[in-house]
Design a protein around this motif. Structure first.
Motif, short mmCIF file in Angstrom:
data_model
loop_
_atom_site.label_atom_id
_atom_site.label_comp_id
_atom_site.label_asym_id
_atom_site.label_seq_id
_atom_site.Cartn_x
_atom_site.Cartn_y
_atom_site.Cartn_z
N THR A 38 0.87 -1.19 0.02
CA THR A 38 0.09 -0.12 -0.08
C THR A 38 0.77 1.27 -0.02
O THR A 38 0.48 2.18 -0.83
N ARG A 39 1.78 1.18 1.02
CA ARG A 39 2.64 2.47 0.72
C ARG A 39 3.53 2.57 -0.58
O ARG A 39 3.56 3.81 -1.10
N LEU A 42 1.19 3.97 -2.98
CA LEU A 42 1.12 5.74 -2.81
C LEU A 42 2.43 6.42 -3.07
O LEU A 42 2.21 7.43 -3.61
N LEU A 45 2.24 7.06 -6.78
CA LEU A 45 1.39 7.92 -7.24
C LEU A 45 1.95 9.34 -7.01
O LEU A 45 1.90 10.26 -7.84
N GLN A 46 2.78 9.36 -5.83
CA GLN A 46 3.58 10.79 -5.54
C GLN A 46 4.53 11.13 -6.47
O GLN A 46 4.71 12.08 -6.95
N MET A 61 0.29 1.42 -11.41
CA MET A 61 -1.15 1.86 -11.01
C MET A 61 -2.29 1.11 -11.71
O MET A 61 -3.32 0.84 -11.16
N LEU A 113 -5.96 13.13 -9.33
CA LEU A 113 -4.69 12.74 -8.37
C LEU A 113 -5.52 12.25 -7.17
O LEU A 113 -5.47 11.05 -6.68
N GLU A 114 -6.73 12.88 -6.74
CA GLU A 114 -7.52 12.16 -5.66
C GLU A 114 -8.19 10.93 -6.01
O GLU A 114 -8.45 10.20 -5.09
N ARG A 117 -5.66 8.26 -5.75
CA ARG A 117 -5.33 8.03 -4.31
C ARG A 117 -6.36 7.21 -3.69
O ARG A 117 -6.21 6.11 -3.05
N GLU A 118 -7.52 7.70 -3.84
CA GLU A 118 -8.66 6.86 -3.33
C GLU A 118 -8.63 5.46 -3.43
O GLU A 118 -9.01 4.50 -2.99
N LEU A 120 -6.33 3.62 -4.86
CA LEU A 120 -5.30 2.82 -4.29
C LEU A 120 -5.15 2.62 -3.04
O LEU A 120 -4.92 1.26 -2.41
N GLN A 121 -6.11 3.36 -2.11
CA GLN A 121 -6.38 3.12 -0.89
C GLN A 121 -7.17 2.00 -0.68
O GLN A 121 -7.09 1.07 0.17
#
Length: 166
Positions: A38-39, A42, A45-46, A61, A113-114, A117-118, A120-121
């Motif tokens: 998970t890290r 993310l 993505l960053q 991704m 981007l959001e 992020r959601e 992938l979380q």
């Protein structure tokens, strides 16, 4: 036995200790592996948002969202909101890929981007609930689907998001 049945029979793995394999397959993924994955997603993505190694991070991704959708099919985070979130993330990845081809830029808009992020979380949450065998089935299903797409069997209006798994 016809030829097709023989081909199916030949592709299935045979385990020396089937009971041990069943126990291992039924176990949940180790918590530290789920957290590390998970890290990693993310961080990808960053890095992608910062413009570093975009093609590689895009592919990772894409793999994550493809596997996440297959896990939905297996009943893990299969509610309508989760499916929509993952479908939206794939749409974002498709839009970004088109922009990259047309303009040479991998830029994400703030909403995109959001959304990624959601998604992938949510995939991280899925990984916390799935077993090794469920995860392996999802990955194999992604590979099979993309092999079919590569052979020209994708639906006409489909946007195919293919990562490194395929």
């Amino acid at each position: 036995m016809n030829r097709r049945a023989r081909q199916r029979a030949q592709t299935r793995p045979v385990y020396a200790n089937a009971i041990e394999r069943a126990i291992t397959g039924a176990a949940k993924l180790p918590t530290e592996d789920v957290q590390r994955t998970t890290r990693g997603m993310l961080v990808a993505l960053q890095e992608f948002a910062a413009g570093r190694y975009c093609r590689e991070h895009w592919a990772s991704m894409a793999d994550a969202t493809n596997v996440a959708l297959e896990l939905c099919t297996l009943g893990i985070c299969s509610d309508e909101a989760s499916r929509q979130l993952l479908d939206d993330a794939q749409q974002v990845l498709g839009d970004v890929a088109v922009r990259a081809q047309q303009r040479g830029t991998w830029t994400l808009h703030a909403r995109e981007l959001e959304q990624l992020r959601e998604a992938l979380q949510r995939h991280g949450i899925q990984l916390g609930f799935c077993s090794l065998s469920e995860y392996e089935r999802a990955v194999e299903a992604v590979r099979r689907k993309h092999a079919q797409y590569a052979a020209g069997n994708a639906p006409k209006d489909a946007i195919v998001i293919t990562g490194a798994l395929a």
